[in-house]
Motif scaffolding. Structure first.
Motif, PDB file in Angstrom:
ATOM      1  N   LEU A 209       0.818  -1.212   0.000  1.00 29.21           N
ATOM      2  CA  LEU A 209       0.000   0.000   0.000  1.00 29.21           C
ATOM      3  C   LEU A 209       0.854   1.266   0.000  1.00 29.21           C
ATOM      4  O   LEU A 209       1.967   1.286   0.528  1.00 29.21           O
ATOM      5  N   ASP A 210       0.324   2.324  -0.585  1.00 30.82           N
ATOM      6  CA  ASP A 210       0.987   3.620  -0.585  1.00 30.82           C
ATOM      7  C   ASP A 210       0.513   4.406   0.630  1.00 30.82           C
ATOM      8  O   ASP A 210      -0.617   4.900   0.662  1.00 30.82           O
ATOM      9  N   LEU A 211       1.373   4.485   1.636  1.00 27.00           N
ATOM     10  CA  LEU A 211       1.071   5.192   2.878  1.00 27.00           C
ATOM     11  C   LEU A 211       1.945   6.437   2.998  1.00 27.00           C
ATOM     12  O   LEU A 211       2.375   6.812   4.085  1.00 27.00           O
ATOM     13  N   HIS A 212       2.203   7.073   1.868  1.00 26.31           N
ATOM     14  CA  HIS A 212       3.030   8.275   1.825  1.00 26.31           C
ATOM     15  C   HIS A 212       2.446   9.338   2.751  1.00 26.31           C
ATOM     16  O   HIS A 212       1.273   9.675   2.659  1.00 26.31           O
ATOM     17  N   ARG A 213       3.271   9.794   3.694  1.00 25.80           N
ATOM     18  CA  ARG A 213       2.896  10.805   4.683  1.00 25.80           C
ATOM     19  C   ARG A 213       1.735  10.369   5.582  1.00 25.80           C
ATOM     20  O   ARG A 213       0.913  11.177   6.021  1.00 25.80           O
ATOM     21  N   ALA A 214       1.674   9.058   5.854  1.00 28.50           N
ATOM     22  CA  ALA A 214       0.647   8.526   6.762  1.00 28.50           C
ATOM     23  C   ALA A 214       0.858   9.070   8.167  1.00 28.50           C
ATOM     24  O   ALA A 214       1.985   9.276   8.609  1.00 28.50           O
ATOM     25  N   LEU A 215      -0.229   9.285   8.866  1.00 27.91           N
ATOM     26  CA  LEU A 215      -0.190   9.766  10.242  1.00 27.91           C
ATOM     27  C   LEU A 215      -0.465   8.592  11.174  1.00 27.91           C
ATOM     28  O   LEU A 215      -1.603   8.145  11.300  1.00 27.91           O
ATOM     29  N   LEU A 216       0.599   8.093  11.795  1.00 26.55           N
ATOM     30  CA  LEU A 216       0.495   6.915  12.666  1.00 26.55           C
ATOM     31  C   LEU A 216       1.013   7.217  14.069  1.00 26.55           C
ATOM     32  O   LEU A 216       1.547   6.347  14.746  1.00 26.55           O
ATOM     33  N   VAL A 217       0.852   8.416  14.521  1.00 30.31           N
ATOM     34  CA  VAL A 217       1.362   8.846  15.825  1.00 30.31           C
ATOM     35  C   VAL A 217       0.805   7.960  16.933  1.00 30.31           C
ATOM     36  O   VAL A 217      -0.410   7.879  17.131  1.00 30.31           O
ATOM     37  N   GLY A 218       1.712   7.257  17.641  1.00 25.61           N
ATOM     38  CA  GLY A 218       1.330   6.435  18.786  1.00 25.61           C
ATOM     39  C   GLY A 218       0.440   5.252  18.473  1.00 25.61           C
ATOM     40  O   GLY A 218      -0.067   4.608  19.388  1.00 25.61           O
TER      41      GLY A 218
END
Length: 160
Positions: free
Chosen positions: A27-36
């Motif tokens: 998957l393309d998770l470019h600049r995904a926000l996965l904070v914590g």
């Protein structure tokens, strides 16, 4: 259905009840926000996580085989026992991250920042570009495996 927010506006939908153990393969998770986020045990094989923002995320036991984590910001994240084989981690920020027992077979880490990270028991024998990564004050132990002729103390690492 879970939605992973990306700063690009191209959010990713995952057919799962939880991010932990989910498949993000390819998957393309470019600049995904996965904070914590807790994504432990997930499969990120071949995924594009370039410039993802994931400080404090739990990536323990995840598979990143062939994934791109270029310019990923994951300070303080947990990568314990993760498979980072063939991962592209160039210019990433992994300050204070936990890589205890992780495998870096053919991972490219040039220019990545690992200051204060923990590499106890990690396998870095075939890690690529380790000589250009910032390893200052990173911890290692007697079971950490290194490339031939690599001197962790000369790179500012601390034996724990």
């Amino acid at each position: 259905m879970i939605i992973v927010r990306c700063e690009t506006g191209c959010d990713v939908r995952i057919a799962a009840d939880s991010l932990a153990g989910a498949s993000f393969a390819g998957l393309d998770l470019h600049r995904a926000l996965l904070v914590g986020e807790n994504v432990q045990g997930s499969d990120f094989s071949g995924a594009g996580l370039r410039s993802a923002y994931a400080p404090g995320a739990d990536f323990s036991r995840c598979v990143f085989n062939g994934a791109s984590l270029a310019a990923c910001e994951a300070a303080g994240a947990n990568f314990a026992h993760a498979d980072l084989s063939k991962a592209m981690m160039r210019s990433g920020g992994f300050e204070g991250a936990n890589f205890r027992g992780a495998c870096f077979r053919h991972a490219a880490v040039g220019g990545a920042r690992f200051s204060g990270a923990v590499f106890c028991g990690a396998n870095l024998e075939q890690c690529e570009e380790l000589d250009t990564a910032d390893l200052s004050a990173a911890l290692y132990d007697h079971s950490t495996l290194w490339p031939r002729d690599f001197d962790p103390a000369a790179r500012g690492m601390i034996r724990g």
